[in-house]
Design an enzyme around this catalytic site. Structure first.
Site, PDB file in Angstrom:
ATOM      1  N   ASP A 191       4.032   1.897  -4.217  1.00  0.00           N
ATOM      2  CA  ASP A 191       3.355   2.714  -5.208  1.00  0.00           C
ATOM      3  C   ASP A 191       3.273   1.860  -6.464  1.00  0.00           C
ATOM      4  OD1 ASP A 191       2.616   4.411  -7.245  1.00  0.00           O
ATOM      5  OD2 ASP A 191       4.038   5.994  -6.746  1.00  0.00           O
ATOM      6  N   VAL A 192       2.087   1.401  -6.813  1.00  0.00           N
ATOM      7  CA  VAL A 192       1.961   0.425  -7.893  1.00  0.00           C
ATOM      8  C   VAL A 192       2.309   0.999  -9.262  1.00  0.00           C
ATOM      9  CG1 VAL A 192       0.287  -1.023  -6.685  1.00  0.00           C
ATOM     10  CG2 VAL A 192      -0.525   0.859  -8.155  1.00  0.00           C
TER      11      VAL A 192
ATOM     12  N   LYS B  92     -11.112   0.568 -15.540  1.00  0.00           N
ATOM     13  CA  LYS B  92     -11.692  -0.708 -15.145  1.00  0.00           C
ATOM     14  C   LYS B  92     -12.058  -1.562 -16.356  1.00  0.00           C
ATOM     15  CE  LYS B  92     -11.512  -0.344 -10.651  1.00  0.00           C
ATOM     16  NZ  LYS B  92     -10.495  -1.148  -9.907  1.00  0.00           N
TER      17      LYS B  92
ATOM     18  N   TYR C 154     -12.067   6.440 -14.426  1.00  0.00           N
ATOM     19  CA  TYR C 154     -12.247   5.196 -13.668  1.00  0.00           C
ATOM     20  C   TYR C 154     -12.877   4.108 -14.537  1.00  0.00           C
ATOM     21  CZ  TYR C 154     -13.871   2.248  -9.754  1.00  0.00           C
ATOM     22  OH  TYR C 154     -14.111   1.205  -8.887  1.00  0.00           O
TER      23      TYR C 154
ATOM     24  N   ASP D 253       0.852  -1.181   0.000  1.00  0.00           N
ATOM     25  CA  ASP D 253       0.000   0.000   0.000  1.00  0.00           C
ATOM     26  C   ASP D 253       0.890   1.234   0.000  1.00  0.00           C
ATOM     27  OD1 ASP D 253      -3.235   0.330   0.817  1.00  0.00           O
ATOM     28  OD2 ASP D 253      -2.000   2.130   1.092  1.00  0.00           O
TER      29      ASP D 253
END
Length: 248
Positions: free
Chosen positions: A63-64, A160, A156, A37
């Site tokens: 941090d992805v 997705k 978003y 996270d």
């Protein structure tokens, strides 16, 4: 015997909300848990809560959008417990605005965290799974917004929807290595964020759900558990809707 006994699971965005519930359910099924996270302190506290309930757990700031940090998270799993067997790409953010008002930076930020982040997670987890030679399961957390689109969420919804394409393409590439890749699309789930919605908006969404209620985070987590486990050994490239029948 738990469904995930002896397996090691990495969950991004696992410090709170649906991510933490996924971690708790997978842990209760026997998995060792690694939480990634961007909020390092919250992730450490979440790992402590899991440990208090008998779940072997550790955490690492991640941090992805930074591939080096994602690689380090996967490596941390190996160092702490052993090779990653389950990867859940859950990390996400929202930056809502209508198309005409949304800054380009907000569009890019949401795409980067959800989609690039999941690509990083899939890539590095898959490499670790290939190296171990025992296959594995990758689960991407999409949203019903990726199927129908949400007003004020072009960023978003696009991210997705992109996760569905990523899931299916990666499933085709990784099948020969015994790595399964699937996605879950939650609908209206009862979280602190959704419960803060205006009552009229909440009621309007409920009216669209055949089962007549919002879902619970645990119900999303149970779908992830199924896909992560051997119960789904012949399931790859699938998208599982957890929506109460909304938009079926």
């Amino acid at each position: 015997m738990g469904l995930l006994d002896g397996r090691n699971a990495v969950i991004t965005g696992g410090a709170q909300g649906i991510g933490f519930e996924i971690a708790a359910v997978l842990g209760a099924a026997g998995a060792h848990i690694v939480l990634g996270d961007i909020n390092e302190h919250a992730a450490a506290e979440a790992a402590e809560r899991l440990a208090e309930h008998g779940v072997p757990a550790t955490s690492l700031r991640c941090d992805v959008t930074d591939e080096n940090e994602v690689a380090a998270l996967v490596a941390h799993c190996t160092e702490a417990f052993g090779p990653v067997g389950v990867m859940v790409n859950n990390a996400g953010i929202t930056r809502d605005a209508t198309l005409r008002k949304m800054p380009l930076a907000d569009f890019r930020a949401v795409i980067d965290v959800h989609l690039t982040g999941a690509w990083n997670g899939t890539r590095y987890a898959a490499e670790a799974m290939r190296a171990h030679g025992q296959g594995g399961s990758i689960v991407n957390i999409s949203s019903i917004a990726g199927k129908v689109g949400n007003f004020g969420q072009t960023n978003y919804s696009a991210a997705k929807a992109g996760l569905v394409g990523l899931t299916k393409a990666a499933a085709k590439e990784l099948a020969k290595a015994g790595v399964r890749v699937n996605a879950v699309q939650p609908g209206l789930i009862r979280t602190a964020m959704t419960e803060a919605m205006p009552r009229a908006a909440w009621d309007a969404k409920l009216a669209e759900i055949p089962l007549g209620r919002a879902g619970e985070p645990a119900e999303v987590a149970q779908a992830v558990l199924f896909l992560a486990s051997d119960m789904a050994s012949y399931v790859t490239g699938a998208v599982v809707e957890v929506t109460g029948g909304r938009y079926m």
